[in-house]
Design an enzyme around this catalytic site. Structure first.
Site, PDB file in Angstrom:
ATOM      1  N   SER A  24       0.962  -1.286   0.105  1.00 34.15           N
ATOM      2  CA  SER A  24      -0.134   0.065   0.076  1.00 34.15           C
ATOM      3  C   SER A  24       0.848   1.193   0.041  1.00 34.15           C
ATOM      4  CB  SER A  24      -0.898  -0.028   1.072  1.00 34.15           C
ATOM      5  OG  SER A  24      -0.406   0.163   2.450  1.00 34.15           O
ATOM      6  N   ARG A 100      13.109  -7.800   5.721  1.00 35.69           N
ATOM      7  CA  ARG A 100      14.254  -8.519   5.843  1.00 35.69           C
ATOM      8  C   ARG A 100      15.281  -7.603   6.674  1.00 35.69           C
ATOM      9  NH1 ARG A 100      15.795 -13.402   4.821  1.00 35.69           N
ATOM     10  NH2 ARG A 100      17.836 -12.652   4.020  1.00 35.69           N
ATOM     11  N   HIS A 118       8.690   3.140   9.192  1.00 40.52           N
ATOM     12  CA  HIS A 118       8.622   2.278  10.190  1.00 40.52           C
ATOM     13  C   HIS A 118       7.351   2.826  11.102  1.00 40.52           C
ATOM     14  CE1 HIS A 118       9.475  -0.818  13.610  1.00 40.52           C
ATOM     15  NE2 HIS A 118       9.487   0.661  14.471  1.00 40.52           N
ATOM     16  N   GLU A 152      22.166   0.017  12.301  1.00 37.24           N
ATOM     17  CA  GLU A 152      21.534  -0.292  13.361  1.00 37.24           C
ATOM     18  C   GLU A 152      19.929  -0.390  13.046  1.00 37.24           C
ATOM     19  OE1 GLU A 152      20.276   1.983  17.556  1.00 37.24           O
ATOM     20  OE2 GLU A 152      21.683   3.075  16.149  1.00 37.24           O
ATOM     21  N   LEU A 153      19.364  -1.515  13.576  1.00 36.67           N
ATOM     22  CA  LEU A 153      17.943  -1.730  13.019  1.00 36.67           C
ATOM     23  C   LEU A 153      16.907  -0.808  13.319  1.00 36.67           C
ATOM     24  CD1 LEU A 153      15.953  -4.103  11.537  1.00 36.67           C
ATOM     25  CD2 LEU A 153      15.594  -4.806  13.987  1.00 36.67           C
ATOM     26  N   ASP A 154      16.253  -0.085  12.597  1.00 34.56           N
ATOM     27  CA  ASP A 154      15.241   0.942  12.760  1.00 34.56           C
ATOM     28  C   ASP A 154      15.843   2.135  13.540  1.00 34.56           C
ATOM     29  OD1 ASP A 154      13.274  -0.539  11.710  1.00 34.56           O
ATOM     30  OD2 ASP A 154      12.925  -1.541  13.449  1.00 34.56           O
ATOM     31  N   GLN A 182      -1.806   7.656   7.515  1.00 34.39           N
ATOM     32  CA  GLN A 182      -0.734   8.749   7.439  1.00 34.39           C
ATOM     33  C   GLN A 182       0.710   8.355   6.799  1.00 34.39           C
ATOM     34  OE1 GLN A 182      -0.901  11.712   8.190  1.00 34.39           O
ATOM     35  NE2 GLN A 182      -3.298  11.439   8.690  1.00 34.39           N
TER      36      GLN A 182
HETATM   37  C1  GRF Z   1       3.785  -0.776   6.921  1.00 37.69           C
HETATM   38  O1  GRF Z   1       3.095  -0.625   7.974  1.00 37.69           O
HETATM   39  C2  GRF Z   1       5.369  -0.156   6.974  1.00 37.69           C
HETATM   40  O2  GRF Z   1       5.384   1.015   8.111  1.00 37.69           O
HETATM   41  C3  GRF Z   1       6.022  -1.198   7.450  1.00 37.69           C
HETATM   42  O3  GRF Z   1       5.530  -2.376   6.641  1.00 37.69           O
HETATM   43  C4  GRF Z   1       4.044  -2.024   6.493  1.00 37.69           C
HETATM   44  C5  GRF Z   1       3.988  -2.135   4.748  1.00 37.69           C
HETATM   45  O4  GRF Z   1       2.657  -2.220   4.435  1.00 37.69           O
HETATM   46  N1  GRF Z   1       7.561  -1.098   7.117  1.00 37.69           N
HETATM   47  P1  GRF Z   1       2.297  -2.057   2.924  1.00 37.69           P
HETATM   48  O5  GRF Z   1       2.939  -3.193   2.466  1.00 37.69           O
HETATM   49  O6  GRF Z   1       3.086  -0.746   2.469  1.00 37.69           O
HETATM   50  O7  GRF Z   1       0.912  -1.941   2.938  1.00 37.69           O
END
Ligand code: GRF
Length: 220
Positions: A24, A100, A118, A152-154, A182
């Protein structure tokens, strides 16, 4: 105004998007590409059945599937993935639900031109299950962040965040849906900044030519 790169002068910023699922966010990036001054050159998934691949095909964007299961190590998969990505010569690589953990070699190869979204207001709730953890912590606001990717992860420099209220009746699902809405304006906004040459990663964090970062907007 001084731009950080010459992308504006040399043509549209070329973007490769990596996904694993619904896509999405990819759809939002596709829908905003013209206005945002970037062009999505390819969409690559590690999952063959990711619906995002269908979205890309419907938009006429080249796709590729590379299964991590076909590789013995993370490093070998990432190396093969880099080979595919680099065929498209991207200015920017965008992780949009790419499930990943990336090797140090991958992160270093794309340093300063690798973004992730994230679903939390970083630095809070790095990692997984962010919406339930936000509810458990009884926070009053939650949201999403876009950041440069580092090892560093996130944990890379945060560029921008969109926040939403948490209500008393929220479940992890209802909160996730409010946050995801959002994400769909947040990510195209940040990619457009990069495409305009207004955004870069520095030793001291993310920098925008005009806006103090991280840029945090509240949506009620
Ligand atoms: C989202 O919540 C994004 O923040 C996270 O993975 C999800 C991906 O959703 N990293 P989509 O595949 O873009 O609908």
């Amino acid at each position: 105004m001084t731009l950080f790169t010459d992308q504006k002068e040399s043509g549209r910023c070329s973007v490769v998007v990596l996904i694993s699922g619904s896509g999405s966010n990819l759809q939002a990036l596709i829908d905003c590409a013209d206005e945002g001054g970037y062009s999505i050159r390819a969409v690559i998934s590690n999952k063959a059945d990711a619906f995002g691949l269908t979205r890309a095909k419907q938009a006429g964007i080249p796709t590729a599937h590379l299964s991590h299961l076909a590789f013995a190590t993370r490093e070998e998969f990432d190396s093969a993935l880099m080979d595919i990505i680099d065929q498209f010569e991207p200015d920017l690589v965008v992780l949009a639900g790419f499930m990943r953990i990336l090797s140090a070699a991958f992160v270093s190869h794309y340093a300063g031109r690798l973004l992730n979204i994230h679903p939390s207001l970083l630095p809070d709730f790095a990692g997984v299950n962010t919406h339930q953890r936000a509810l458990d912590a009884k926070v009053t606001r939650h949201g999403a962040s876009v950041h440069f990717v580092t090892e560093e992860l996130d944990g890379g420099p945060v560029i921008a965040r969109h926040s939403v209220p948490v209500t008393q009746t929220d479940t992890a699902e209802s909160l996730a849906a409010r946050v995801l809405q959002q994400e769909h304006t947040l990510y195209p906004k940040v990619v457009a900044w990069f495409a305009a040459g207004e955004l870069r990663m520095t030793e001291s964090g993310a920098q925008h030519t005009r806006i103090p970062l991280p840029d945090t907007q509240d949506f009620d």
